[in-house]
Design a protein around this motif. Structure first.
Motif, PDB file in Angstrom:
ATOM      1  N   ARG A  57     -12.466  -4.322   2.322  1.00 22.86           N
ATOM      2  CA  ARG A  57     -11.518  -3.382   3.052  1.00 22.86           C
ATOM      3  C   ARG A  57     -10.141  -4.221   4.134  1.00 22.86           C
ATOM      4  O   ARG A  57      -9.802  -3.161   4.387  1.00 22.86           O
ATOM      5  CB  ARG A  57     -12.477  -3.385   4.583  1.00 22.86           C
ATOM      6  N   GLY A  58      -9.425  -4.685   3.563  1.00 29.95           N
ATOM      7  CA  GLY A  58      -8.070  -5.108   3.606  1.00 29.95           C
ATOM      8  C   GLY A  58      -8.338  -6.083   2.164  1.00 29.95           C
ATOM      9  O   GLY A  58      -8.682  -7.232   2.699  1.00 29.95           O
ATOM     10  N   VAL A  59      -7.008  -6.581   2.888  1.00 34.21           N
ATOM     11  CA  VAL A  59      -5.843  -7.928   2.200  1.00 34.21           C
ATOM     12  C   VAL A  59      -5.078  -8.554   3.017  1.00 34.21           C
ATOM     13  O   VAL A  59      -4.031  -7.886   3.759  1.00 34.21           O
ATOM     14  CB  VAL A  59      -5.657  -7.751   0.868  1.00 34.21           C
ATOM     15  N   PHE A  77       0.264 -10.526  -5.446  1.00 34.85           N
ATOM     16  CA  PHE A  77      -1.163 -11.011  -5.293  1.00 34.85           C
ATOM     17  C   PHE A  77      -1.806  -9.867  -4.610  1.00 34.85           C
ATOM     18  O   PHE A  77      -2.181  -8.732  -4.756  1.00 34.85           O
ATOM     19  CB  PHE A  77      -1.876 -11.647  -5.399  1.00 34.85           C
ATOM     20  N   ALA A  78      -1.301  -9.625  -3.471  1.00 26.32           N
ATOM     21  CA  ALA A  78      -1.903  -9.076  -2.388  1.00 26.32           C
ATOM     22  C   ALA A  78      -1.661  -7.725  -2.298  1.00 26.32           C
ATOM     23  O   ALA A  78      -2.173  -6.329  -2.069  1.00 26.32           O
ATOM     24  CB  ALA A  78      -1.631  -9.358  -1.167  1.00 26.32           C
ATOM     25  N   LYS A  79       0.069  -7.364  -2.822  1.00 20.70           N
ATOM     26  CA  LYS A  79       0.080  -6.178  -2.381  1.00 20.70           C
ATOM     27  C   LYS A  79      -0.374  -5.635  -3.925  1.00 20.70           C
ATOM     28  O   LYS A  79      -0.745  -4.605  -3.848  1.00 20.70           O
ATOM     29  CB  LYS A  79       1.562  -5.764  -2.983  1.00 20.70           C
ATOM     30  N   GLY A  80      -0.370  -6.048  -4.667  1.00 20.68           N
ATOM     31  CA  GLY A  80      -1.302  -5.692  -6.177  1.00 20.68           C
ATOM     32  C   GLY A  80      -2.564  -5.334  -6.057  1.00 20.68           C
ATOM     33  O   GLY A  80      -2.677  -4.333  -6.013  1.00 20.68           O
ATOM     34  N   LEU A  81      -3.427  -5.854  -5.548  1.00 18.74           N
ATOM     35  CA  LEU A  81      -4.967  -5.429  -5.167  1.00 18.74           C
ATOM     36  C   LEU A  81      -5.155  -4.556  -4.030  1.00 18.74           C
ATOM     37  O   LEU A  81      -5.496  -3.482  -3.942  1.00 18.74           O
ATOM     38  CB  LEU A  81      -5.673  -6.426  -3.664  1.00 18.74           C
ATOM     39  N   CYS A  82      -4.453  -4.595  -2.655  1.00 17.79           N
ATOM     40  CA  CYS A  82      -3.820  -3.512  -1.886  1.00 17.79           C
ATOM     41  C   CYS A  82      -3.880  -2.278  -2.734  1.00 17.79           C
ATOM     42  O   CYS A  82      -4.526  -0.591  -2.256  1.00 17.79           O
ATOM     43  CB  CYS A  82      -2.959  -3.418  -0.684  1.00 17.79           C
ATOM     44  N   ARG A  83      -3.185  -1.985  -3.591  1.00 18.97           N
ATOM     45  CA  ARG A  83      -2.718  -0.705  -4.776  1.00 18.97           C
ATOM     46  C   ARG A  83      -3.300  -0.738  -5.675  1.00 18.97           C
ATOM     47  O   ARG A  83      -3.741   0.460  -5.767  1.00 18.97           O
ATOM     48  CB  ARG A  83      -1.140  -0.881  -5.491  1.00 18.97           C
ATOM     49  N   VAL A  87      -6.231  -0.092   0.347  1.00 20.46           N
ATOM     50  CA  VAL A  87      -7.048  -0.292   0.721  1.00 20.46           C
ATOM     51  C   VAL A  87      -5.861  -1.100   2.248  1.00 20.46           C
ATOM     52  O   VAL A  87      -4.369  -1.932   1.505  1.00 20.46           O
ATOM     53  CB  VAL A  87      -7.890  -1.981   0.783  1.00 20.46           C
ATOM     54  N   PRO A  88      -6.213  -1.580   3.138  1.00 20.43           N
ATOM     55  CA  PRO A  88      -4.505  -1.957   4.383  1.00 20.43           C
ATOM     56  C   PRO A  88      -4.018  -3.515   4.082  1.00 20.43           C
ATOM     57  O   PRO A  88      -5.169  -4.440   3.443  1.00 20.43           O
ATOM     58  CB  PRO A  88      -5.533  -2.093   5.469  1.00 20.43           C
ATOM     59  N   LEU A  89      -3.088  -3.546   3.925  1.00 24.16           N
ATOM     60  CA  LEU A  89      -2.226  -4.784   4.049  1.00 24.16           C
ATOM     61  C   LEU A  89      -2.394  -5.588   5.247  1.00 24.16           C
ATOM     62  O   LEU A  89      -1.655  -4.837   5.713  1.00 24.16           O
ATOM     63  CB  LEU A  89      -1.171  -5.208   2.716  1.00 24.16           C
ATOM     64  N   PHE A  90      -2.415  -6.633   5.937  1.00 27.39           N
ATOM     65  CA  PHE A  90      -2.021  -7.534   6.910  1.00 27.39           C
ATOM     66  C   PHE A  90      -1.595  -8.518   7.316  1.00 27.39           C
ATOM     67  O   PHE A  90      -1.522  -9.497   5.582  1.00 27.39           O
ATOM     68  CB  PHE A  90      -3.678  -7.828   8.354  1.00 27.39           C
ATOM     69  N   ILE A 185       0.371  -3.149   7.840  1.00 27.22           N
ATOM     70  CA  ILE A 185       1.948  -2.700   7.007  1.00 27.22           C
ATOM     71  C   ILE A 185       1.902  -1.631   6.849  1.00 27.22           C
ATOM     72  O   ILE A 185       0.995  -1.229   5.929  1.00 27.22           O
ATOM     73  CB  ILE A 185       2.430  -3.626   5.855  1.00 27.22           C
ATOM     74  N   ALA A 186       2.533  -0.858   6.921  1.00 27.93           N
ATOM     75  CA  ALA A 186       2.614   0.737   6.947  1.00 27.93           C
ATOM     76  C   ALA A 186       3.154   1.194   5.837  1.00 27.93           C
ATOM     77  O   ALA A 186       2.454   2.241   5.104  1.00 27.93           O
ATOM     78  CB  ALA A 186       3.783   1.708   7.596  1.00 27.93           C
ATOM     79  N   ASP A 187       4.156   0.142   4.888  1.00 31.86           N
ATOM     80  CA  ASP A 187       4.307   0.054   3.302  1.00 31.86           C
ATOM     81  C   ASP A 187       3.895  -0.898   2.813  1.00 31.86           C
ATOM     82  O   ASP A 187       5.209  -1.436   2.730  1.00 31.86           O
ATOM     83  CB  ASP A 187       5.812   0.875   3.323  1.00 31.86           C
TER      84      ASP A 187
END
Length: 215
Positions: A57-59, A77-83, A87-90, A185-187
């Motif tokens: 539900r988030g990274v 890696f985190a941005k790729g998973l979120c995309r 799911v949201p990126l924190f 992170i909004a974007d």
């Protein structure tokens, strides 16, 4: 479930859980193999808990300051998973994770003031100061690059010291949703980590420009 990554230091870690139950850190044995191992270790961590990746539900990724290469690998890696998962990126400073873990290990009743410090080489260090309590965290001195000999002048007598050995993905995960903790992170695709200073190659380029040399 949230997958948390701390890749900014020489002691990177992963964690999987919720803010109320962040679990334990899974340490990566060799930072130099981070690009090779991070996907395999994350998949193994999910499998060990019987959780499929689409259940995330988030990274959460520590956003530095710290190792330029480590931060780039963790962020990508985190941005790729979120995309892929939508799911949201924190994000939160690695120094905050070190401070939170130091408080948890201290055996003293919070709130406590913590100086978190990492060696940044070149006679400097990355440093931040936090007050950590059961309800969250307060920034007393934001992450900054300071001389390596900088002390804790101006902070309370109960100040703890935390180093990169305390860097902790699980500690950051435990602060999600709490005041002063990780932020969404909004974007995510436009977001970049806080490297703290330019990479070595970039620093040399800037020095050449200051000196008026082309190469």
């Amino acid at each position: 479930m949230i997958l948390a990554l701390e890749t900014a230091t020489d002691f990177p870690s992963l964690a999987l859980g919720t803010p109320d139950d962040p679990g334990e850190d899974t340490r990566l044995a060799d930072r130099r193999a981070l690009s090779r191992d991070i996907e395999r270790l994350a998949a193994g961590l999910l499998a060990s808990r019987g959780i499929e990746v689409r259940a995330l539900r988030g990274v959460l990724v520590a956003d530095g300051p710290g190792s330029f290469t480590g931060l780039r690998i963790g962020a990508a890696f985190a941005k790729g998973l979120c995309r892929v998962l939508g799911v949201p990126l924190f994000t939160a400073p690695s120094l905050l994770g070190a401070a939170a873990r130091a408080v948890a290990a201290a055996g003293c009743a919070p709130p406590l003031e913590v100086v978190a410090r990492y060696d940044a080489l070149r006679g400097e260090c990355y440093r931040a100061v936090y007050r950590i309590g059961t309800g969250g965290a307060e920034v007393l001195a934001a992450p900054a690059l300071v001389p390596a000999g900088s002390g804790t002048e101006g902070f309370g007598a109960r100040t703890l010291a935390a180093t990169e050995h305390h860097a902790s993905a699980a500690a950051l995960l435990g602060l999600v949703g709490r005041p002063g903790g990780p932020v969404a992170i909004a974007d995510p695709l436009a977001w970049q980590p806080a490297y703290g200073r330019p990479a070595e190659a970039e620093a040399r380029r800037l020095a050449r420009e200051r000196d008026g040399t082309a190469c």
